[in-house]
Scaffold this active site. Structure first.
Site, PDB file in Angstrom:
ATOM      1  N   LYS A  33      61.436 -34.978 -12.282  1.00  0.00           N
ATOM      2  CA  LYS A  33      60.182 -35.744 -12.288  1.00  0.00           C
ATOM      3  C   LYS A  33      59.072 -34.934 -11.632  1.00  0.00           C
ATOM      4  O   LYS A  33      59.238 -34.396 -10.536  1.00  0.00           O
ATOM      5  CB  LYS A  33      60.363 -37.065 -11.532  1.00  0.00           C
ATOM      6  CG  LYS A  33      59.092 -37.925 -11.513  1.00  0.00           C
ATOM      7  CD  LYS A  33      59.364 -39.334 -11.014  1.00  0.00           C
ATOM      8  CE  LYS A  33      59.185 -39.503  -9.537  1.00  0.00           C
ATOM      9  NZ  LYS A  33      57.785 -39.552  -9.091  1.00  0.00           N
ATOM     10  N   ASP A  60      55.145 -38.347 -14.084  1.00  0.00           N
ATOM     11  CA  ASP A  60      54.861 -39.637 -13.433  1.00  0.00           C
ATOM     12  C   ASP A  60      53.414 -39.676 -12.963  1.00  0.00           C
ATOM     13  O   ASP A  60      53.129 -39.535 -11.771  1.00  0.00           O
ATOM     14  CB  ASP A  60      55.844 -39.800 -12.262  1.00  0.00           C
ATOM     15  CG  ASP A  60      55.751 -41.174 -11.618  1.00  0.00           C
ATOM     16  OD1 ASP A  60      55.202 -42.091 -12.244  1.00  0.00           O
ATOM     17  OD2 ASP A  60      56.251 -41.308 -10.488  1.00  0.00           O
ATOM     18  N   LYS A  62      51.315 -42.261 -13.941  1.00  0.00           N
ATOM     19  CA  LYS A  62      50.939 -43.693 -13.886  1.00  0.00           C
ATOM     20  C   LYS A  62      49.536 -43.960 -14.427  1.00  0.00           C
ATOM     21  O   LYS A  62      48.635 -44.385 -13.699  1.00  0.00           O
ATOM     22  CB  LYS A  62      51.072 -44.232 -12.455  1.00  0.00           C
ATOM     23  CG  LYS A  62      52.483 -44.192 -11.895  1.00  0.00           C
ATOM     24  CD  LYS A  62      52.603 -44.900 -10.564  1.00  0.00           C
ATOM     25  CE  LYS A  62      54.005 -44.892 -10.009  1.00  0.00           C
ATOM     26  NZ  LYS A  62      54.493 -43.570  -9.564  1.00  0.00           N
ATOM     27  N   ASP A  65      43.862 -47.024 -17.593  1.00  0.00           N
ATOM     28  CA  ASP A  65      42.477 -46.731 -17.969  1.00  0.00           C
ATOM     29  C   ASP A  65      42.150 -47.531 -19.228  1.00  0.00           C
ATOM     30  O   ASP A  65      42.972 -48.347 -19.663  1.00  0.00           O
ATOM     31  CB  ASP A  65      42.328 -45.214 -18.211  1.00  0.00           C
ATOM     32  CG  ASP A  65      40.948 -44.714 -17.819  1.00  0.00           C
ATOM     33  OD1 ASP A  65      39.959 -45.347 -18.216  1.00  0.00           O
ATOM     34  OD2 ASP A  65      40.866 -43.684 -17.130  1.00  0.00           O
ATOM     35  N   THR A 117      56.240 -50.724  -5.288  1.00  0.00           N
ATOM     36  CA  THR A 117      57.081 -51.277  -4.217  1.00  0.00           C
ATOM     37  C   THR A 117      56.376 -51.238  -2.863  1.00  0.00           C
ATOM     38  O   THR A 117      56.819 -51.866  -1.918  1.00  0.00           O
ATOM     39  CB  THR A 117      58.435 -50.535  -4.127  1.00  0.00           C
ATOM     40  OG1 THR A 117      58.149 -49.147  -4.054  1.00  0.00           O
ATOM     41  CG2 THR A 117      59.313 -50.814  -5.317  1.00  0.00           C
ATOM     42  N   ARG A 208      63.897 -37.146  -1.825  1.00  0.00           N
ATOM     43  CA  ARG A 208      64.295 -36.543  -0.551  1.00  0.00           C
ATOM     44  C   ARG A 208      65.793 -36.428  -0.278  1.00  0.00           C
ATOM     45  O   ARG A 208      66.205 -35.437   0.330  1.00  0.00           O
ATOM     46  CB  ARG A 208      63.559 -37.261   0.594  1.00  0.00           C
ATOM     47  CG  ARG A 208      62.084 -36.882   0.613  1.00  0.00           C
ATOM     48  CD  ARG A 208      61.239 -37.841   1.381  1.00  0.00           C
ATOM     49  NE  ARG A 208      61.189 -39.143   0.731  1.00  0.00           N
ATOM     50  CZ  ARG A 208      60.501 -40.175   1.192  1.00  0.00           C
ATOM     51  NH1 ARG A 208      59.822 -40.057   2.317  1.00  0.00           N
ATOM     52  NH2 ARG A 208      60.505 -41.316   0.538  1.00  0.00           N
TER      53      ARG A 208
HETATM   54  O1  C5P Z   1      62.094 -41.621  -1.642  1.00  0.00           O
HETATM   55  P1  C5P Z   1      62.360 -40.467  -2.581  1.00  0.00           P
HETATM   56  O2  C5P Z   1      61.940 -39.148  -2.008  1.00  0.00           O
HETATM   57  O3  C5P Z   1      63.763 -40.466  -3.138  1.00  0.00           O
HETATM   58  O4  C5P Z   1      61.392 -40.785  -3.792  1.00  0.00           O
HETATM   59  C1  C5P Z   1      61.526 -40.147  -5.003  1.00  0.00           C
HETATM   60  C2  C5P Z   1      60.398 -40.457  -5.901  1.00  0.00           C
HETATM   61  O5  C5P Z   1      60.356 -41.835  -6.230  1.00  0.00           O
HETATM   62  C3  C5P Z   1      59.026 -40.112  -5.324  1.00  0.00           C
HETATM   63  O6  C5P Z   1      58.384 -39.287  -6.276  1.00  0.00           O
HETATM   64  C4  C5P Z   1      58.312 -41.408  -5.136  1.00  0.00           C
HETATM   65  O7  C5P Z   1      56.969 -41.336  -5.554  1.00  0.00           O
HETATM   66  C5  C5P Z   1      59.069 -42.370  -6.007  1.00  0.00           C
HETATM   67  N1  C5P Z   1      59.260 -43.656  -5.346  1.00  0.00           N
HETATM   68  C6  C5P Z   1      58.763 -44.783  -5.939  1.00  0.00           C
HETATM   69  N2  C5P Z   1      58.954 -46.010  -5.364  1.00  0.00           N
HETATM   70  C7  C5P Z   1      59.649 -46.127  -4.223  1.00  0.00           C
HETATM   71  C8  C5P Z   1      60.166 -44.990  -3.608  1.00  0.00           C
HETATM   72  C9  C5P Z   1      59.951 -43.749  -4.196  1.00  0.00           C
HETATM   73  O8  C5P Z   1      58.155 -44.688  -7.002  1.00  0.00           O
HETATM   74  N3  C5P Z   1      59.851 -47.330  -3.699  1.00  0.00           N
END
Ligand code: C5P
Length: 239
Positions: A33, A60, A62, A65, A117, A208
């Protein structure tokens, strides 16, 4: 390489760091991604570099528009051969239909984002949306599916609700994945990879836990082992 439902989020500031991880994970992850952070630094070249390595790209950005602008932006993504891209379902049914037109005849699939979220009820009320977050997720997910979208991004906690009330077959892509140790205690609203797959997620977006791991290859192997034999890993199909 056998298909995996894991998509690794390349949340980096440079193409070099991102491609280094892609190369390290070669053979175990074939879907990455690219989000606003990396794309704004590197531009579309990062997508071309990923495609030239033979991996799938989830762009991604998003989009939200006016419909015609979104249609053209989606077409630009199609030309980059991205497999998944995101739009905000709150842009409305016309915007979603125009987005679908932009991807017509291509292998690019458009995923709808419902409620971020990071948003809670207070935040929703602030911008004039009443009711609960779940109500709003369901309402937007229904609108998205009725507008023709075949995929949604959602929290792993919303998967069973959407499967039950909106669609059994819609593709659900879920971030918010942590290792089983970290996922213990659901107050953090995160699930382990295995739990998310068991809930009915189609793909998992993981950042992460892999990018910051001391050994990203081992982290991927461990995560893949934890979901091997579960539904999605077996039956993953091209949509
Ligand atoms: O938290 P982590 O590093 O695993 O997140 C991975 C990806 O998912 C990030 O690019 C983040 O923008 C997205 N993400 C999201 N909604 C969340 C947590 C993370 O869209 N609640």
């Amino acid at each position: 390489m056998s298909k995996s439902p894991i998509i690794v989020a390349l949340d980096y500031d440079s193409a070099e760091e991102a491609l280094q991880l892609v190369d390290r994970l070669q053979g175990s992850i074939d879907f990455f991604k690219v989000g606003k952070q990396l794309f704004t630094r590197t531009g579309p070249e990062i997508v071309r570099q990923l495609r030239s390595r033979g991996v799938e790209v989830f762009l991604d950005l998003k989009f939200h528009d006016i419909p015609e602008t979104v249609r053209k932006a989606v077409k630009s993504c199609v030309d980059l051969e991205v497999r998944f891209l995101t739009i905000h379902t709150s842009g409305g049914s016309e915007m979603m239909q125009f987005a679908l037109q932009g991807a017509e005849g291509s292998a690019t699939e458009i995923l709808g984002v419902t409620v971020l979220t990071s948003m809670n009820e207070v935040g929703m009320h602030e911008i004039g949306i009443q009711g609960t977050v779940s109500d709003q997720v369901l309402s937007l997910a229904t609108l998205a599916v009725n507008s023709g979208l075949k995929g949604l991004v959602c929290s792993p906690y919303e998967v069973s609700l959407i499967r039950e009330k909106v669609s059994k077959s819609v593709l659900l892509v879920t971030p918010g994945i942590r290792s089983p140790e970290e996922a213990k205690g659901d107050q953090k609203r995160i699930l382990s990879a295995a739990e998310a797959i068991e809930q009915g997620s189609s793909y998992l977006v993981v950042g992460r836990p892999i990018t910051q791991a001391q050994d990203p290859v081992a982290a991927v192997q461990q995560m893949r082992a934890s979901i091997s034999g579960l539904k999605s890993e077996d039956k993953l199909k091209k949509i």
